[in-house]
Write an enzyme that holds these catalytic residues in place. Structure first.
Site, PDB file in Angstrom:
ATOM      1  N   HIS A   6      12.460  -3.289  -5.029  1.00 37.99           N
ATOM      2  CA  HIS A   6      12.723  -2.951  -3.631  1.00 37.99           C
ATOM      3  C   HIS A   6      12.321  -4.185  -2.814  1.00 37.99           C
ATOM      4  CE1 HIS A   6      11.843  -0.789   0.157  1.00 37.99           C
ATOM      5  NE2 HIS A   6      12.567   0.203  -0.323  1.00 37.99           N
ATOM      6  N   ASP A  28       3.964  -0.469  -9.059  1.00 37.72           N
ATOM      7  CA  ASP A  28       4.349   0.347  -7.909  1.00 37.72           C
ATOM      8  C   ASP A  28       4.897   1.676  -8.435  1.00 37.72           C
ATOM      9  OD1 ASP A  28       5.651   1.611  -5.881  1.00 37.72           O
ATOM     10  OD2 ASP A  28       6.991  -0.051  -5.378  1.00 37.72           O
ATOM     11  N   GLN A  60       8.228   5.566  -7.162  1.00 34.92           N
ATOM     12  CA  GLN A  60       9.330   6.377  -7.680  1.00 34.92           C
ATOM     13  C   GLN A  60       8.994   7.102  -8.978  1.00 34.92           C
ATOM     14  OE1 GLN A  60      12.038   7.108  -6.156  1.00 34.92           O
ATOM     15  NE2 GLN A  60      11.896   5.651  -4.474  1.00 34.92           N
ATOM     16  N   LYS A 102       6.431  10.799  -1.071  1.00 36.25           N
ATOM     17  CA  LYS A 102       7.353  11.035  -2.182  1.00 36.25           C
ATOM     18  C   LYS A 102       6.755  12.041  -3.169  1.00 36.25           C
ATOM     19  CE  LYS A 102       9.189   6.336  -1.932  1.00 36.25           C
ATOM     20  NZ  LYS A 102      10.383   6.375  -1.096  1.00 36.25           N
TER      21      LYS A 102
END
Lengths: 138, 407
Positions: free
Chosen positions: B124, B201, B204, B227
């Site tokens: 990202h 990270d 997700q 999230k």
């Protein structure tokens, strides 16, 4: 026809549609009417950057009136551009500068102008006005 | 299909799912951007402001004690959920971007010109920019793990670029644009053998399966509450104590100091050193509640159910002529990134919205991945445990209509 009347005509046209599918089908049809833009004009200089779909706008001053050529990769955006150019093409800089654009909201397509869509459409209207300012000084 | 998974009753927990979009029931397939919020988390925020809103760690009064206890209790919940050794290794942040900036800023002074940082090609934008900013200061070199044709990381190439110059390896656990689960166990292992530290990270990944940070032996890990069924503007950074202790804080302010004179400030101990100012107290407490909620359902159940949704959606979408899925690999979360021949993703997304279906379109803030596939963007449908097979059927039928309208 004035810019105001041209917008009024479009709003009247859209009143005939009962639901969104008819509206969108009409916009998709209109996208096919848009005068094609040469590849060379789809340059970095003419690109209006939106995160989602690219929009190109080119302008020339001919006999005191501004000729616009525009295109987009997205067909819905392209259809709305087609309406936009029907209104603003071949106008004097002063006509454009003294105009407002309110038809998109009135025909129920407001969402395509939201910054969230990042489709270059709202930037395109700004750019049309910038051209009008620039040409009004020449 | 996992019969013990009662999606209908789970959906009752999410007030937003009764909303209509253009007079159609909302079908929310943008879970990878933000998960929806269960009523217990919403109530938790309300409860805080109604019953014990107060600043933490500084009052001597009961209300402040209550808020401080709830805040620290949330830290313990994160610690337990991710199997972290000590709660002081959990730093509350505003989200993954903030967390990554703490690490990149902290290493800014430690890294030297000859050092290298490796990031993956699946990142990202928020994972690329902080390192680019950092290397402006120390002139370290940024290297990228390239992608294979199918979108997976090229592990052979990773081994080639990894050297004793590599100080930090940074990548997402799961790609936000494609849903591919990266082989982080192997990456952590190889990186450690080369003396590099690893930051993962988990934005997700954390919502989709159980993560054991001690078992992974990762050096830094971050995830965002929004999230994970929690509120926006909250996340956490995990770091091994010895590493966090070496880093200078990103922000100076109250709460993060132990001693201040006009000539010198001594930083507070972990975790306060990295939590300057009044934090998002209600958000942190609600984040803890969201973790409780996920655990009540069980992440193993969630993983299994989402897998069945993905398999079903994959098979349905593949029936559509001209539909191409990107990153269609075995090891992925419940996310499908696709295009339909000759139709722009913006148009697909705009018309799906009219059917009440929320998807993400465009580059997903991951331009390098789009460049890799030579495309401008994709439509991304990301499913979660609140979604149903019926919704996927509606999605499939809507896509057929979109296709006939636009081609």
């Amino acid at each position: 026809m004035t810019i105001e009347n041209a917008q009024k005509d479009i709003i009247d046209n859209f009143l005939f549609f009962d639901d969104w599918t008819q509206k969108y089908e009409y916009i998709i049809e209109l996208s096919k009417d848009l005068e094609s833009m040469n590849k060379e004009l789809k340059s970095e200089d003419n690109l209006i950057k939106g995160c989602q779909s690219k929009v190109w706008l080119h302008a020339e001053l001919v006999d005191g009136k501004i000729n616009f050529l525009a295109d987009s990769e997205a067909i819905i955006t392209k259809g709305i551009i087609s309406i936009l150019l029907n209104i603003f093409n071949n106008r004097t800089p002063n006509e454009i500068l003294s105009s407002n654009m309110d038809f998109i909201e009135k025909i129920g397509l407001k969402e395509h102008l939201s910054p969230n869509r990042a489709n270059g459409l709202s930037s395109m209207y700004k750019q049309i006005k910038f051209y009008a300012i620039a040409f009004s000084k020449t | 299909m996992n019969l013990s998974f009662d999606v209908d009753s789970i959906r009752q927990d999410f007030p937003i799912l009764s909303k209509k979009i253009h007079n159609k029931p909302l079908v929310y397939f943008d879970n990878a951007a933000t998960s929806q919020t269960p009523v217990c988390v919403i109530d938790c925020i309300k409860d805080y402001y109604e019953k014990y809103n107060s600043n933490i760690h500084r009052g001597v009064h009961s209300l402040s004690d209550e808020a401080t206890n709830a805040y620290e209790n949330a830290r313990n919940k994160i610690k337990d959920h991710f199997n972290i050794n000590e709660s002081k290794e959990v730093i509350f942040t505003s989200g993954t971007t903030h967390s990554i900036n703490i690490v990149s800023n902290g290493f800014s002074k430690i890294l030297k010109r000859e050092d290298e940082i490796i990031v993956s090609g699946l990142e990202h934008h928020s994972n690329i920019v902080p390192w680019q900013m950092m290397i402006k200061n120390n002139e370290a070199k940024l290297r990228v793990i390239p992608l294979k044709d199918n979108g997976e990381l090229d592990m052979d190439e990773f081994k080639n670029i990894l050297s004793n110059k590599t100080k930090i390896v940074f990548l997402n656990h799961v790609s936000n644009a494609l849903g591919i689960i990266n082989p982080i166990e192997e990456i952590i292992d190889i990186s450690h053998k080369n003396g590099a530290i690893v930051l993962i990270d988990g934005a997700q990944s954390a919502a989709h399966f159980k993560i054991d940070l001690q078992k992974l032996d990762v050096d830094f890990f971050t995830a965002s509450a929004h999230k994970l069924c929690g509120p926006t503007g909250v996340g956490f950074l995990y770091g091994k104590e010895e590493l966090l202790s070496r880093l200078d804080p990103l922000m100076g302010g109250g709460e993060m100091i132990s001693d201040v004179t006009f000539s010198k400030t001594t930083y507070a101990d972990l975790p306060s050193k990295f939590e300057a100012g009044t934090p998002n107290i209600s958000g942190v407490i609600a984040f803890g509640k969201a973790i409780d909620y996920l655990n009540e359902i069980g992440l193993d159940n969630i993983e299994q159910y989402e897998k069945s949704l993905l398999e079903y959606a994959n098979s349905k979408l593949k029936e559509i002529d001209g539909l191409k899925i990107y990153g269609d690999t075995k090891n992925k979360t419940s996310l499908i990134s696709f295009n339909i021949d000759g139709i722009h993703s913006y148009d697909i997304g705009s018309i799906l919205d009219k059917f009440g279906i929320a998807v993400r379109t465009g580059q997903h803030c991951a331009q390098p991945i789009m460049d890799h596939f030579g495309i401008d963007g994709t439509v991304r449908a990301s499913f979660s445990f609140i979604n149903t097979i019926e919704e996927i059927d509606h999605f499939y039928e809507s896509l057929i209509k979109v296709k006939s309208m636009l081609s």
